[in-house]
Design a protein around this motif. Structure first.
Motif, PDB file in Angstrom:
ATOM      1  N   THR A 109       0.905  -1.268  -0.067  1.00  0.00           N
ATOM      2  CA  THR A 109       0.132  -0.027   0.003  1.00  0.00           C
ATOM      3  C   THR A 109       0.889   1.272  -0.099  1.00  0.00           C
ATOM      4  O   THR A 109       0.519   2.315  -0.791  1.00  0.00           O
ATOM      5  N   ALA A 110       1.701   1.423   0.970  1.00  0.00           N
ATOM      6  CA  ALA A 110       2.439   2.527   0.943  1.00  0.00           C
ATOM      7  C   ALA A 110       3.677   2.978  -0.301  1.00  0.00           C
ATOM      8  O   ALA A 110       3.463   4.094  -0.603  1.00  0.00           O
ATOM      9  N   SER A 111       3.935   1.755  -0.771  1.00  0.00           N
ATOM     10  CA  SER A 111       5.005   2.072  -2.016  1.00  0.00           C
ATOM     11  C   SER A 111       4.114   2.019  -3.275  1.00  0.00           C
ATOM     12  O   SER A 111       4.542   2.951  -4.242  1.00  0.00           O
ATOM     13  N   VAL A 112       3.115   1.884  -3.341  1.00  0.00           N
ATOM     14  CA  VAL A 112       2.076   2.137  -4.498  1.00  0.00           C
ATOM     15  C   VAL A 112       1.572   3.768  -4.306  1.00  0.00           C
ATOM     16  O   VAL A 112       1.780   4.222  -5.215  1.00  0.00           O
ATOM     17  N   ALA A 113       1.280   4.218  -3.216  1.00  0.00           N
ATOM     18  CA  ALA A 113       0.945   5.768  -2.903  1.00  0.00           C
ATOM     19  C   ALA A 113       2.241   6.444  -3.339  1.00  0.00           C
ATOM     20  O   ALA A 113       2.183   7.430  -3.847  1.00  0.00           O
ATOM     21  N   GLN A 114       3.620   5.843  -2.842  1.00  0.00           N
ATOM     22  CA  GLN A 114       4.705   6.560  -3.079  1.00  0.00           C
ATOM     23  C   GLN A 114       5.022   6.693  -4.530  1.00  0.00           C
ATOM     24  O   GLN A 114       5.406   7.829  -5.111  1.00  0.00           O
ATOM     25  N   MET A 115       4.731   5.702  -5.279  1.00  0.00           N
ATOM     26  CA  MET A 115       5.131   5.592  -6.618  1.00  0.00           C
ATOM     27  C   MET A 115       4.098   6.560  -7.291  1.00  0.00           C
ATOM     28  O   MET A 115       4.438   7.239  -8.487  1.00  0.00           O
ATOM     29  N   ALA A 116       2.746   6.553  -6.992  1.00  0.00           N
ATOM     30  CA  ALA A 116       1.794   7.709  -7.439  1.00  0.00           C
ATOM     31  C   ALA A 116       2.342   9.122  -7.440  1.00  0.00           C
ATOM     32  O   ALA A 116       2.417   9.810  -8.478  1.00  0.00           O
ATOM     33  N   PHE A 117       2.904   9.138  -6.233  1.00  0.00           N
ATOM     34  CA  PHE A 117       3.438  10.784  -6.116  1.00  0.00           C
ATOM     35  C   PHE A 117       4.846  10.853  -6.614  1.00  0.00           C
ATOM     36  O   PHE A 117       5.174  12.082  -7.220  1.00  0.00           O
ATOM     37  N   ALA A 118       5.543   9.690  -7.014  1.00  0.00           N
ATOM     38  CA  ALA A 118       6.851   9.763  -7.696  1.00  0.00           C
ATOM     39  C   ALA A 118       6.562  10.388  -9.198  1.00  0.00           C
ATOM     40  O   ALA A 118       7.107  11.166  -9.533  1.00  0.00           O
ATOM     41  N   HIS A 119       5.366   9.990  -9.770  1.00  0.00           N
ATOM     42  CA  HIS A 119       5.011  10.271 -11.084  1.00  0.00           C
ATOM     43  C   HIS A 119       4.428  11.619 -10.829  1.00  0.00           C
ATOM     44  O   HIS A 119       4.690  12.595 -11.784  1.00  0.00           O
ATOM     45  N   ILE A 120       3.644  12.150 -10.099  1.00  0.00           N
ATOM     46  CA  ILE A 120       3.124  13.293  -9.991  1.00  0.00           C
ATOM     47  C   ILE A 120       4.245  14.411  -9.818  1.00  0.00           C
ATOM     48  O   ILE A 120       4.070  15.382 -10.581  1.00  0.00           O
ATOM     49  N   LEU A 121       5.181  14.332  -8.916  1.00  0.00           N
ATOM     50  CA  LEU A 121       6.176  15.124  -8.950  1.00  0.00           C
ATOM     51  C   LEU A 121       7.164  15.253  -9.940  1.00  0.00           C
ATOM     52  O   LEU A 121       7.736  16.433 -10.322  1.00  0.00           O
ATOM     53  N   ASN A 122       7.390  13.949 -10.605  1.00  0.00           N
ATOM     54  CA  ASN A 122       8.056  13.920 -11.908  1.00  0.00           C
ATOM     55  C   ASN A 122       7.356  14.985 -13.071  1.00  0.00           C
ATOM     56  O   ASN A 122       8.076  15.705 -13.957  1.00  0.00           O
ATOM     57  N   ILE A 123       6.170  15.100 -12.945  1.00  0.00           N
ATOM     58  CA  ILE A 123       5.484  15.570 -13.989  1.00  0.00           C
ATOM     59  C   ILE A 123       5.486  17.151 -13.643  1.00  0.00           C
ATOM     60  O   ILE A 123       5.688  18.184 -14.539  1.00  0.00           O
ATOM     61  N   THR A 124       5.053  17.414 -12.405  1.00  0.00           N
ATOM     62  CA  THR A 124       5.055  19.043 -11.944  1.00  0.00           C
ATOM     63  C   THR A 124       6.384  19.589 -11.827  1.00  0.00           C
ATOM     64  O   THR A 124       6.486  20.730 -11.921  1.00  0.00           O
ATOM     65  N   GLN A 125       7.414  18.763 -11.312  1.00  0.00           N
ATOM     66  CA  GLN A 125       8.568  19.473 -10.882  1.00  0.00           C
ATOM     67  C   GLN A 125       9.932  19.334 -11.789  1.00  0.00           C
ATOM     68  O   GLN A 125      10.652  19.924 -12.048  1.00  0.00           O
ATOM     69  N   ARG A 126       9.621  18.210 -12.535  1.00  0.00           N
ATOM     70  CA  ARG A 126      10.703  17.892 -13.743  1.00  0.00           C
ATOM     71  C   ARG A 126      12.134  17.848 -13.185  1.00  0.00           C
ATOM     72  O   ARG A 126      13.114  18.391 -13.865  1.00  0.00           O
ATOM     73  N   VAL A 127      12.262  17.103 -11.943  1.00  0.00           N
ATOM     74  CA  VAL A 127      13.699  17.097 -11.582  1.00  0.00           C
ATOM     75  C   VAL A 127      14.490  16.410 -12.513  1.00  0.00           C
ATOM     76  O   VAL A 127      15.661  16.995 -12.455  1.00  0.00           O
ATOM     77  N   GLN A 128      14.415  15.244 -13.086  1.00  0.00           N
ATOM     78  CA  GLN A 128      15.332  14.742 -13.842  1.00  0.00           C
ATOM     79  C   GLN A 128      15.475  15.682 -15.108  1.00  0.00           C
ATOM     80  O   GLN A 128      16.959  15.561 -15.585  1.00  0.00           O
ATOM     81  N   HIS A 129      14.620  16.153 -15.782  1.00  0.00           N
ATOM     82  CA  HIS A 129      14.976  17.199 -16.851  1.00  0.00           C
ATOM     83  C   HIS A 129      16.145  18.296 -16.131  1.00  0.00           C
ATOM     84  O   HIS A 129      16.905  18.622 -17.108  1.00  0.00           O
ATOM     85  N   TYR A 130      15.725  18.903 -15.164  1.00  0.00           N
ATOM     86  CA  TYR A 130      16.651  20.066 -14.728  1.00  0.00           C
ATOM     87  C   TYR A 130      17.820  19.306 -14.047  1.00  0.00           C
ATOM     88  O   TYR A 130      18.779  20.176 -14.354  1.00  0.00           O
ATOM     89  N   THR A 131      17.763  18.130 -13.990  1.00  0.00           N
ATOM     90  CA  THR A 131      19.186  17.531 -13.484  1.00  0.00           C
ATOM     91  C   THR A 131      20.095  17.445 -14.888  1.00  0.00           C
ATOM     92  O   THR A 131      21.108  17.721 -14.855  1.00  0.00           O
ATOM     93  N   ASP A 132      19.252  17.015 -15.661  1.00  0.00           N
ATOM     94  CA  ASP A 132      20.119  16.884 -17.310  1.00  0.00           C
ATOM     95  C   ASP A 132      20.636  18.098 -17.651  1.00  0.00           C
ATOM     96  O   ASP A 132      21.695  18.542 -17.920  1.00  0.00           O
TER      97      ASP A 132
END
Length: 360
Positions: free
Chosen positions: A99-122
């Motif tokens: 349960t906890a890891s699925v919720a974490q994964m959902a927000f990993a995607h949400i933050l990836n979309i909204t914050q673009r961490v990998q894009h700005y790291t690159d």
């Protein structure tokens, strides 16, 4: 008692132990099993453990000794449960272990979309920021979650865990659920499905694949331009249509399915995810139906990194969440406990008369 584990690698790639099952009988463990190998390997077994190996009604009828199927996952639609019930075969699954890891994964995607961490790291590594004349550098819209509405379809264990995280971000939380409004925690409002899709900035699906959830996104009202879909559970959201594909691309909709390995297209029969809007999962995220994989002549020697996924309509959860060691350990401990209990209950009884199904 003969016990067969058909696809044990996903749960135990070698860092855990099968001793719990081995203590209950003659236990044989296979890392993975192709569809054509199921009957041969399960022949004579009274207990079969599966993660994603499919058991159709025809397969079940061809295994007269079978008395119990333990599913090493929450999703159980790989089993024809109606046929199992008619044959007196006990079926169990393992709810809530991730349960906890699925919720974490959902927000990993949400933050990836909204914050673009990998894009700005690159961008930083390429020197874009250091060459920029201003201290603040960005080349994409950045979205703050506070005040945005997330619509959660299915408010079971994982849906509720996702809702709690959303509330901590200051988001407005709407839910499509069978629960009454009075049963919902403070901060969560119940909406009809159409209203939820029409008004939410982000939609996260936490529902099983069933007749009423299949292609549910197709029937939903057209979202606004900022709208995003996440599917960290099991519903099949869309089917391939050129018109729908163009609409999705224009609106930059994300269709990602939890229940699929990370871009492992070789064994799932899926083309690679070439669109930048697709994160983490292959192209079935926008509705391309999977092709049955061709059995590999060297199946037993396939590298461990290959996906363990059978052909058919099953939509069980397989993402990184299933590979977190603590989650795999919890799943195996539950499996050992349930299997021991079922074997005890079946001891001395004629086959039939018992059917158990656990679900979130």
């Amino acid at each position: 008692m003969k016990i067969v584990v058909l696809d044990g690698y996903a749960a135990n790639p070698g860092d855990l132990s099968w001793e719990g099952l081995e203590a209950l009988g003659d236990c044989t463990v296979y890392d993975r099993t192709a569809p054509g190998e199921v009957l041969e390997r399960a022949a004579g077994a009274e207990v079969v453990i599966t993660n994603k190996v499919v058991f159709s009604a025809e397969t079940l009828r061809a295994l007269p000794a079978l008395r119990y199927i333990g599913v090493m996952a929450t999703g159980y639609n790989i089993i024809n449960v109606a046929a199992a019930a008619s044959l007196g075969i006990v079926v169990t699954n393992i709810p809530a272990y991730s349960t906890a890891s699925v919720a974490q994964m959902a927000f990993a995607h949400i933050l990836n979309i909204t914050q673009r961490v990998q894009h700005y790291t690159d961008q930083v590594r390429e020197g874009r920021w250091s060459r920029h004349p201003d201290f603040c550098y960005w080349d994409t819209p950045l979205v703050e979650l506070q005040g945005k509405q997330i619509g959660i379809v299915g408010l079971g264990s994982t849906g509720m865990a996702t809702a709690r995280i959303a509330l901590s971000f200051g988001m407005q939380v709407a839910a499509y659920t069978s629960k009454e409004q009075a049963q919902l925690p403070s901060g969560i409002k119940k909406l009809a499905l159409d209203e939820l899709f029409a008004t939410s900035d982000i939609v996260s699906l936490h529902c099983p694949l069933a007749s009423d959830t299949r292609e549910m996104v197709n029937a939903a009202p057209a979202p606004n331009e900022a709208h995003r879909h996440l599917n960290p559970h099991r519903a099949r959201p869309a089917r391939q249509r050129a018109r729908l594909g163009r609409r999705l691309e224009r609106r930059h909709n994300l269709r990602s399915r939890l229940g699929r390995p990370l871009a492992r297209t070789a064994t799932t029969g899926q083309p690679a995810a070439r669109r930048p809007q697709l994160l983490h999962h292959p192209a079935h995220s926008v509705g391309q139906h999977r092709r049955p994989p061709t059995p590999h002549p060297n199946h037993a020697r396939q590298p461990a990194s290959l996906a363990r996924w059978q052909a058919g309509e099953q939509c069980g959860k397989i993402t990184q969440t299933a590979f977190i060691p603590s989650k795999r350990k919890a799943a195996m401990e539950t499996l050992n406990m349930v299997t021991k209990s079922v074997i005890y209950l079946l001891g001395g009884r004629e086959k039939g008369g018992i059917f158990a199904l656990w679900n979130e």
